[in-house]
Enzyme design. Structure first.
Site, mmCIF file in Angstrom:
data_model
loop_
_atom_site.group_PDB
_atom_site.id
_atom_site.type_symbol
_atom_site.label_atom_id
_atom_site.label_comp_id
_atom_site.label_asym_id
_atom_site.label_seq_id
_atom_site.Cartn_x
_atom_site.Cartn_y
_atom_site.Cartn_z
ATOM 1 N N ARG A 21 -16.856 -58.642 34.305
ATOM 2 C CA ARG A 21 -16.526 -58.567 35.720
ATOM 3 C C ARG A 21 -16.260 -59.927 36.339
ATOM 4 N NH1 ARG A 21 -19.927 -59.833 39.518
ATOM 5 N NH2 ARG A 21 -21.659 -59.793 38.023
ATOM 6 N N ARG A 126 -46.464 -39.007 31.618
ATOM 7 C CA ARG A 126 -45.253 -39.613 31.064
ATOM 8 C C ARG A 126 -44.194 -39.807 32.146
ATOM 9 N NH1 ARG A 126 -47.067 -36.014 26.891
ATOM 10 N NH2 ARG A 126 -45.793 -34.320 27.733
ATOM 11 N N CYS A 146 -29.432 -54.845 37.600
ATOM 12 C CA CYS A 146 -29.337 -55.142 36.162
ATOM 13 C C CYS A 146 -30.589 -54.631 35.452
ATOM 14 C CB CYS A 146 -29.174 -56.639 35.947
ATOM 15 S SG CYS A 146 -27.651 -57.310 36.641
ATOM 16 N N ARG A 166 -29.871 -52.824 31.876
ATOM 17 C CA ARG A 166 -28.537 -52.412 31.434
ATOM 18 C C ARG A 166 -27.655 -53.608 31.108
ATOM 19 N NH1 ARG A 166 -24.570 -53.525 34.973
ATOM 20 N NH2 ARG A 166 -25.310 -54.188 37.028
ATOM 21 N N SER A 167 -27.828 -54.682 31.877
ATOM 22 C CA SER A 167 -27.003 -55.884 31.744
ATOM 23 C C SER A 167 -27.922 -57.090 31.775
ATOM 24 C CB SER A 167 -25.994 -55.959 32.888
ATOM 25 O OG SER A 167 -25.236 -57.155 32.825
ATOM 26 N N ALA A 168 -27.851 -57.921 30.736
ATOM 27 C CA ALA A 168 -28.820 -58.998 30.590
ATOM 28 C C ALA A 168 -28.121 -60.336 30.377
ATOM 29 C CB ALA A 168 -29.750 -58.697 29.420
ATOM 30 N N ASN A 177 -36.582 -62.396 34.201
ATOM 31 C CA ASN A 177 -36.971 -60.987 34.130
ATOM 32 C C ASN A 177 -38.238 -60.788 33.308
ATOM 33 O OD1 ASN A 177 -33.469 -60.407 33.660
ATOM 34 N ND2 ASN A 177 -34.560 -60.312 35.607
ATOM 35 N N TYR A 209 -22.944 -65.901 28.516
ATOM 36 C CA TYR A 209 -21.644 -66.268 29.069
ATOM 37 C C TYR A 209 -21.054 -67.421 28.262
ATOM 38 C CZ TYR A 209 -22.247 -63.173 33.028
ATOM 39 O OH TYR A 209 -22.392 -62.056 33.807
#
Length: 264
Positions: A21, A126, A146, A166-168, A177, A209
């Site tokens: 993106r 659970r 993220c 989901r995105s790291a 994180n 990146y």
């Protein structure tokens, strides 16, 4: 932390080149898990210096349900500046979803209060989960979450937490994180009368990146050092009652900071 070093090595050796993106480009792997025993020390990266103040204040900001960067600015934290609008607003990001998930009837759900109460009442459930991924609100957010889903697990008097991300952004974001959710686990354990167990970090698209590759290689030349110890004020029994002064990190002796530009 060898777990993090292993992730860097995996991406550099096996990562696929992908467009993204931001237009920066990444090396990416899909599906990776790291486990941290919280009894073995606080998982604060030692191969480069991390800013504890920013990590703690961001977590407290999330827990307040706040989505404006004024609180962060008041405490000298600028990590969200690139995404805020002219008024400092970010839309219904993490804090809003954690504390006031909107319901169809016009009400809201406080997921944090609910999960803490559920851990106390039914620790074998659970359903000890919190999600920030609200499809109805994603387009209103300055940055979709993220780190989007986490689940608690109680066994043998210990509280563990697993995060799905989901995105790291592995060089800049993931170290934050790890420390943030490890700290959250310690806090929830304290207010529910449990001992800390494990923090399990599960990554979807784990990427470096293209302008972080040399920094990652530099980091891999540095040997991890002993983990520090996080001490929390034992008098705090309310998850929303913590303040910055309630946290003390001792024995943190990291390698120097490594500068890298954030991809927006």
């Amino acid at each position: 932390m060898i777990q993090y070093q292993d992730l860097l090595e995996r991406i550099l050796s096996d990562g696929a080149e992908k467009h993204d993106r931001t237009g920066t480009g990444t090396l990416s792997v899909f599906g990776h898990q790291m486990r941290f025993d919280l009894a073995a020390g606080f998982p604060m990266l030692t191969t480069k210096r991390l800013p504890l103040k920013a990590i703690v204040h961001e977590l407290l900001w999330f827990l307040q349900g706040d989505t404006n960067i004024k609180y962060l600015h008041d405490h000298g934290v600028t990590i969200w500046d690139e995404w805020a609008d002219a008024n400092g607003d970010l839309g219904p990001v993490y804090g809003a979803q954690w504390r006031s998930w909107p319901t169809a009837d016009g009400g809201s759900i406080d997921q944090i209060a609910n999960v803490v109460e559920m851990i106390k009442r039914n620790p074998d459930s659970r359903r000890l989960m919190v999600t920030a991924w609200n499809p109805a609100d994603v387009e209103k957010m300055a940055l979709p979450p993220c780190h989007c889903l986490f689940q608690f697990y109680v066994a043998n008097g210990k509280l563990s937490c697993q995060l799905y991300q989901r995105s790291a952004d592995v060089f800049l974001g993931v170290p934050f994180n790890i420390a943030s959710y490890a700290l959250l686990t310690l806090m929830v354990a304290q207010v529910t009368g449990l001992k800390p167990g494990e923090f399990v970090h599960t990554l979807g698209d784990a990427h470096l990146y293209s302008n972080h590759l040399e920094q990652a290689r530099l980091q891999l030349t540095r040997a991890p050092r002993a983990l520090p110890v996080m001490t929390i004020n034992p008098a705090v029994k309310d998850i929303f009652g913590f303040r910055y002064e309630d946290f003390t990190l001792t024995g943190y002796d990291p390698h120097p900071h490594i500068k890298a530009e954030v991809a927006v």
